[in-house]
Scaffold this motif. Sequence first.
Motif, PDB file in Angstrom:
ATOM      1  N   LEU A 157       0.814  -1.209   0.000  1.00  0.00           N
ATOM      2  CA  LEU A 157       0.000   0.000   0.000  1.00  0.00           C
ATOM      3  C   LEU A 157       0.856   1.271   0.000  1.00  0.00           C
ATOM      4  O   LEU A 157       1.893   1.319  -0.621  1.00  0.00           O
ATOM      5  CB  LEU A 157      -0.976  -0.059   1.178  1.00  0.00           C
ATOM      6  N   SER A 158       0.400   2.301   0.666  1.00  0.00           N
ATOM      7  CA  SER A 158       1.105   3.578   0.697  1.00  0.00           C
ATOM      8  C   SER A 158       0.782   4.269   2.010  1.00  0.00           C
ATOM      9  O   SER A 158       0.081   3.719   2.872  1.00  0.00           O
ATOM     10  CB  SER A 158       0.679   4.462  -0.488  1.00  0.00           C
ATOM     11  N   GLU A 216       3.445 -13.260 -12.709  1.00  0.00           N
ATOM     12  CA  GLU A 216       2.570 -13.713 -13.795  1.00  0.00           C
ATOM     13  C   GLU A 216       1.325 -12.848 -13.949  1.00  0.00           C
ATOM     14  O   GLU A 216       0.882 -12.579 -15.071  1.00  0.00           O
ATOM     15  CB  GLU A 216       2.166 -15.173 -13.547  1.00  0.00           C
ATOM     16  N   ASP A 217       0.728 -12.418 -12.835  1.00  0.00           N
ATOM     17  CA  ASP A 217      -0.501 -11.616 -12.883  1.00  0.00           C
ATOM     18  C   ASP A 217      -0.587 -10.783 -11.612  1.00  0.00           C
ATOM     19  O   ASP A 217      -1.372 -11.062 -10.710  1.00  0.00           O
ATOM     20  CB  ASP A 217      -1.722 -12.535 -13.010  1.00  0.00           C
ATOM     21  N   ARG A 218       0.247  -9.748 -11.548  1.00  0.00           N
ATOM     22  CA  ARG A 218       0.358  -8.939 -10.332  1.00  0.00           C
ATOM     23  C   ARG A 218      -0.988  -8.363  -9.912  1.00  0.00           C
ATOM     24  O   ARG A 218      -1.397  -8.487  -8.757  1.00  0.00           O
ATOM     25  CB  ARG A 218       1.366  -7.817 -10.559  1.00  0.00           C
ATOM     26  N   VAL A 219      -1.701  -7.736 -10.842  1.00  0.00           N
ATOM     27  CA  VAL A 219      -2.956  -7.090 -10.463  1.00  0.00           C
ATOM     28  C   VAL A 219      -4.015  -8.121 -10.075  1.00  0.00           C
ATOM     29  O   VAL A 219      -4.855  -7.875  -9.208  1.00  0.00           O
ATOM     30  CB  VAL A 219      -3.477  -6.149 -11.565  1.00  0.00           C
ATOM     31  N   GLY A 220      -3.976  -9.291 -10.707  1.00  0.00           N
ATOM     32  CA  GLY A 220      -4.902 -10.346 -10.330  1.00  0.00           C
ATOM     33  C   GLY A 220      -4.658 -10.827  -8.909  1.00  0.00           C
ATOM     34  O   GLY A 220      -5.594 -11.048  -8.136  1.00  0.00           O
ATOM     35  N   PHE A 221      -3.372 -10.980  -8.563  1.00  0.00           N
ATOM     36  CA  PHE A 221      -3.031 -11.372  -7.197  1.00  0.00           C
ATOM     37  C   PHE A 221      -3.466 -10.310  -6.202  1.00  0.00           C
ATOM     38  O   PHE A 221      -4.066 -10.611  -5.168  1.00  0.00           O
ATOM     39  CB  PHE A 221      -1.521 -11.598  -7.085  1.00  0.00           C
ATOM     40  N   LEU A 222      -3.179  -9.048  -6.503  1.00  0.00           N
ATOM     41  CA  LEU A 222      -3.498  -7.968  -5.573  1.00  0.00           C
ATOM     42  C   LEU A 222      -5.004  -7.813  -5.375  1.00  0.00           C
ATOM     43  O   LEU A 222      -5.457  -7.428  -4.294  1.00  0.00           O
ATOM     44  CB  LEU A 222      -2.898  -6.656  -6.084  1.00  0.00           C
ATOM     45  N   LYS A 223      -5.768  -8.107  -6.399  1.00  0.00           N
ATOM     46  CA  LYS A 223      -7.230  -7.996  -6.303  1.00  0.00           C
ATOM     47  C   LYS A 223      -7.772  -8.904  -5.212  1.00  0.00           C
ATOM     48  O   LYS A 223      -8.715  -8.551  -4.501  1.00  0.00           O
ATOM     49  CB  LYS A 223      -7.859  -8.362  -7.651  1.00  0.00           C
ATOM     50  N   GLU A 224      -7.166 -10.076  -5.068  1.00  0.00           N
ATOM     51  CA  GLU A 224      -7.633 -11.033  -4.059  1.00  0.00           C
ATOM     52  C   GLU A 224      -6.919 -10.872  -2.720  1.00  0.00           C
ATOM     53  O   GLU A 224      -7.452 -11.250  -1.676  1.00  0.00           O
ATOM     54  CB  GLU A 224      -7.411 -12.460  -4.572  1.00  0.00           C
ATOM     55  N   PHE A 225      -5.739 -10.296  -2.745  1.00  0.00           N
ATOM     56  CA  PHE A 225      -4.904 -10.247  -1.544  1.00  0.00           C
ATOM     57  C   PHE A 225      -5.581  -9.527  -0.391  1.00  0.00           C
ATOM     58  O   PHE A 225      -5.499  -9.958   0.766  1.00  0.00           O
ATOM     59  CB  PHE A 225      -3.569  -9.570  -1.878  1.00  0.00           C
ATOM     60  N   ASP A 234      -7.923  -0.040  -1.733  1.00  0.00           N
ATOM     61  CA  ASP A 234      -6.626  -0.686  -1.547  1.00  0.00           C
ATOM     62  C   ASP A 234      -6.086  -1.231  -2.865  1.00  0.00           C
ATOM     63  O   ASP A 234      -4.880  -1.143  -3.143  1.00  0.00           O
ATOM     64  CB  ASP A 234      -6.741  -1.832  -0.541  1.00  0.00           C
ATOM     65  N   PHE A 235      -6.973  -1.802  -3.671  1.00  0.00           N
ATOM     66  CA  PHE A 235      -6.537  -2.353  -4.952  1.00  0.00           C
ATOM     67  C   PHE A 235      -5.987  -1.266  -5.864  1.00  0.00           C
ATOM     68  O   PHE A 235      -4.947  -1.447  -6.523  1.00  0.00           O
ATOM     69  CB  PHE A 235      -7.683  -3.080  -5.649  1.00  0.00           C
ATOM     70  N   VAL A 236      -6.656  -0.121  -5.888  1.00  0.00           N
ATOM     71  CA  VAL A 236      -6.175   0.988  -6.715  1.00  0.00           C
ATOM     72  C   VAL A 236      -4.784   1.424  -6.256  1.00  0.00           C
ATOM     73  O   VAL A 236      -3.866   1.620  -7.066  1.00  0.00           O
ATOM     74  CB  VAL A 236      -7.168   2.164  -6.669  1.00  0.00           C
ATOM     75  N   ILE A 237      -4.610   1.577  -4.937  1.00  0.00           N
ATOM     76  CA  ILE A 237      -3.313   1.991  -4.401  1.00  0.00           C
ATOM     77  C   ILE A 237      -2.234   0.970  -4.744  1.00  0.00           C
ATOM     78  O   ILE A 237      -1.151   1.313  -5.236  1.00  0.00           O
ATOM     79  CB  ILE A 237      -3.401   2.171  -2.875  1.00  0.00           C
ATOM     80  N   ALA A 238      -2.533  -0.301  -4.477  1.00  0.00           N
ATOM     81  CA  ALA A 238      -1.537  -1.355  -4.686  1.00  0.00           C
ATOM     82  C   ALA A 238      -1.219  -1.560  -6.163  1.00  0.00           C
ATOM     83  O   ALA A 238      -0.056  -1.767  -6.540  1.00  0.00           O
ATOM     84  CB  ALA A 238      -2.027  -2.660  -4.068  1.00  0.00           C
ATOM     85  N   SER A 239      -2.224  -1.493  -7.016  1.00  0.00           N
ATOM     86  CA  SER A 239      -2.002  -1.762  -8.436  1.00  0.00           C
ATOM     87  C   SER A 239      -1.191  -0.657  -9.106  1.00  0.00           C
ATOM     88  O   SER A 239      -0.523  -0.899 -10.110  1.00  0.00           O
ATOM     89  CB  SER A 239      -3.338  -1.950  -9.157  1.00  0.00           C
ATOM     90  N   HIS A 240      -1.227   0.559  -8.545  1.00  0.00           N
ATOM     91  CA  HIS A 240      -0.478   1.660  -9.121  1.00  0.00           C
ATOM     92  C   HIS A 240       0.972   1.725  -8.610  1.00  0.00           C
ATOM     93  O   HIS A 240       1.748   2.562  -9.072  1.00  0.00           O
ATOM     94  CB  HIS A 240      -1.184   2.991  -8.856  1.00  0.00           C
ATOM     95  N   ALA A 241       1.322   0.880  -7.670  1.00  0.00           N
ATOM     96  CA  ALA A 241       2.710   0.834  -7.221  1.00  0.00           C
ATOM     97  C   ALA A 241       3.596   0.260  -8.329  1.00  0.00           C
ATOM     98  O   ALA A 241       3.116  -0.419  -9.248  1.00  0.00           O
ATOM     99  CB  ALA A 241       2.828  -0.018  -5.968  1.00  0.00           C
ATOM    100  N   SER A 242       4.872   0.524  -8.247  1.00  0.00           N
ATOM    101  CA  SER A 242       5.819  -0.020  -9.216  1.00  0.00           C
ATOM    102  C   SER A 242       5.790  -1.546  -9.188  1.00  0.00           C
ATOM    103  O   SER A 242       5.935  -2.146  -8.120  1.00  0.00           O
ATOM    104  CB  SER A 242       7.235   0.462  -8.874  1.00  0.00           C
ATOM    105  N   PRO A 243       5.600  -2.198 -10.336  1.00  0.00           N
ATOM    106  CA  PRO A 243       5.643  -3.664 -10.350  1.00  0.00           C
ATOM    107  C   PRO A 243       6.965  -4.206  -9.821  1.00  0.00           C
ATOM    108  O   PRO A 243       6.992  -5.178  -9.061  1.00  0.00           O
ATOM    109  CB  PRO A 243       5.450  -4.007 -11.833  1.00  0.00           C
ATOM    110  N   ARG A 244       8.063  -3.583 -10.228  1.00  0.00           N
ATOM    111  CA  ARG A 244       9.386  -4.020  -9.767  1.00  0.00           C
ATOM    112  C   ARG A 244       9.505  -3.875  -8.251  1.00  0.00           C
ATOM    113  O   ARG A 244       9.961  -4.788  -7.566  1.00  0.00           O
ATOM    114  CB  ARG A 244      10.455  -3.177 -10.466  1.00  0.00           C
TER     115      ARG A 244
END
Length: 276
Positions: free
Chosen positions: A34-35, A153-162, A184-194
Amino acid sequence: MPFITNKNTTENVDIFYEDYGKGQPVILIHGWPLSRKSWEHQVWKIVESGYRCISYDRRGFGISSAPWSGYNYSALASDLDQIITQLDLEDVIIVGFSMGGGEVVRYCTDFGTDKVAKTALISSIIPLVKQKEDNPSGVAEKDLQGIQNALEEDRVGFLKEFSKGFYNFEDNKDKISQAQLDYDFVIASHASPRATIETAKAWMHTDFRDELKHVDVPTLIVHGDSDATVPIETSANQAAKAIKDNVFTVIKGAPHGLNITHKEELNTILIDFIKS
């Protein structure tokens, strides 16, 4: 907008922070993935209680810089050090949530506690997440690798359920809204993938057990006994045994994200500790 620039790592890193109130400074370090926004329910309480509250985005998250490398805990702790140094802070209370507990401990290890009055570990990963022979309650290597694979493999898919597990959503629908999960999903999905993957490796694999002796100031430890994300047996229970001067509070029925689901209870515990 307020940023501090950390020039002491391999590349300059700009860390965004918010700074409200006056008085003794309290620094809030957010959890993964998150942030600073995750501290919404604590910031106002700290400020209204007469303290200066500083929250910041970890590198790679929120609107801080997202370098390609430099996500080990010493690099992360150096960002915290630069906030304390550049804002000329003394008598600081440092509060780390989840993986943020790692910055708290590593800061004490790398920089000492001369400028620190107290620390707090909230739903913290400290001292060790990974299962080992001498840490049988930890998370199995295969499960940690599964998280890394899912992120790759699917970062946003994982975060959606996390976040559902983060809050034990099915058991706490009266305490957590679908809107909060979406936020939370919006915050997490916009973080740097790396950054999301590299910081996950840091909290998965860093063993802080030998570093707990450096936490030599009064410390608050708060954990939920229903935390399915960071089991209490491998975290708070061990931290409470190793940190000499601590107050350990278990919130009954609380999940990992107790700063939202049990915000009133946490706020009371935290403010009482800060004032003590």
